[in-house]
Motif scaffolding. Sequence first.
Motif, PDB file in Angstrom:
ATOM      1  N   SER A 225      33.699  20.950  -5.214  1.00 18.79           N
ATOM      2  CA  SER A 225      34.247  22.257  -5.548  1.00 18.79           C
ATOM      3  C   SER A 225      34.111  22.546  -7.048  1.00 18.79           C
ATOM      4  CB  SER A 225      35.675  22.419  -5.044  1.00 18.79           C
ATOM      5  OG  SER A 225      36.553  21.698  -5.833  1.00 18.79           O
ATOM      6  N   ARG A 229      31.965  25.635  -8.964  1.00 19.71           N
ATOM      7  CA  ARG A 229      32.550  26.522  -9.977  1.00 19.71           C
ATOM      8  C   ARG A 229      31.971  26.256 -11.365  1.00 19.71           C
ATOM      9  NH1 ARG A 229      38.386  25.586 -10.179  1.00 19.71           N
ATOM     10  NH2 ARG A 229      38.211  23.870  -8.710  1.00 19.71           N
ATOM     11  N   ASN A 230      31.013  25.294 -11.435  1.00 18.97           N
ATOM     12  CA  ASN A 230      30.359  24.976 -12.702  1.00 18.97           C
ATOM     13  C   ASN A 230      31.273  24.447 -13.793  1.00 18.97           C
ATOM     14  OD1 ASN A 230      27.598  25.111 -12.720  1.00 18.97           O
ATOM     15  ND2 ASN A 230      27.656  27.358 -12.538  1.00 18.97           N
ATOM     16  N   ASN A 231      32.283  23.642 -13.419  1.00 21.55           N
ATOM     17  CA  ASN A 231      33.021  22.970 -14.487  1.00 21.55           C
ATOM     18  C   ASN A 231      33.488  21.592 -14.043  1.00 21.55           C
ATOM     19  OD1 ASN A 231      35.164  23.543 -12.842  1.00 21.55           O
ATOM     20  ND2 ASN A 231      36.127  25.002 -14.221  1.00 21.55           N
TER      21      ASN A 231
END
Length: 231
Positions: A225, A229-231
Motif C-alpha cells: 500500500s 501511494r509512493n511513500n
Amino acid sequence: PSIGVVIPAAGRGTRAGAGCQKAYRRIAGNTVINRVLKLFRSWKTDCPIIVVHHPDDTALLDASVDRDANIYTTIGGDDRPASVLQGLRFLASLDQSPSHVFIHDAARPFAPHQVLNRVYECIVKEPTVGVIPAITVSDTLKKTDSNGLITATVPRDGLSRAQTPQAFELQIILDAHERAALSSTEYTDDASLFEELGLPVRIVAGDAQNIKLTYLEDFEEADRSLRLRNN
Ligand code: CTP
Ligand code: MG
C-alpha cells in the motif's frame, strides 16, 4: 510539558517468523525503526528519543538508524515491560529529563501526527492523567471453547483497542514500572500499570492506519500500500 520518547524495539518478532527482524525490515525502501524515528522527529525536532534494542541487534541498529544528538540507544529486557523500564530509566537519567514520556512501539511506524497531537493536547490540559489512543471495536465479539465452538457473544459497548503512543508523567510511569518489575503480572501495555494503581487514563481517538506490524502479512500489505501511494 516537555516530552521525551521511549521506543521499545527489543522484541524478537516471533509471530512474524524467525529472522524477520521487525524493526530493521524495510517497508517500501525504509526500515521500520527509521520510519518511527522520522515520525517523531518531524513532529518535535529536538526531544530526546530512546530506542530500546536487543543486544544481538546492535550492529543492525547502527546500520539502519539515521542518528542525531538527541537519539539515544539502550539495551532492553526479556519482555516488553522490562524493555520499557530500561528506556524510562535512561530518559530519567538525562541531564534535562522531560516531564512527560510518550511510549511508542517500534512496530507501529504509521502513527499519524494527528494522533500524536491528540495525545499531546490531553497532556497539556490534564498533566497528571495518562493518555492512550484507541479505536472502537466494530466487529461482533465471540468467545469460544477449546473445540472452537462459541460459548458467548461479548457485548462490545465500551470496548476499545489500545494503540500507542501512550503518554504519562515520566516519574509516575517510571515508578509504576519499577514496581511492576517486581510482580509476576504480565502487562501488554503501559496504561494497564496506571490502571492497576487506580490512576486515571484517558482515551483519545486512535487511527486505523496506526497498525502494529505483527505477522509477516502485515509487512507485505504495508509494503504494497505504501508503494501504491509512493511513500
Ligand atoms: N518489545 C521489546 N522488548 C521485548 C518484547 C517486545 O522492546 N522483550 C517491543 C517490540 O520490539 C515491539 C513492541 O514491544 O516494538 C510490541 O511488541 P510486539 O509487537 O509483540 O513485538 P515482538 O515482541 O517483537 O513480537 P512477538 O510478540 O511476535 O515475538
Ligand atoms: Mg511480543
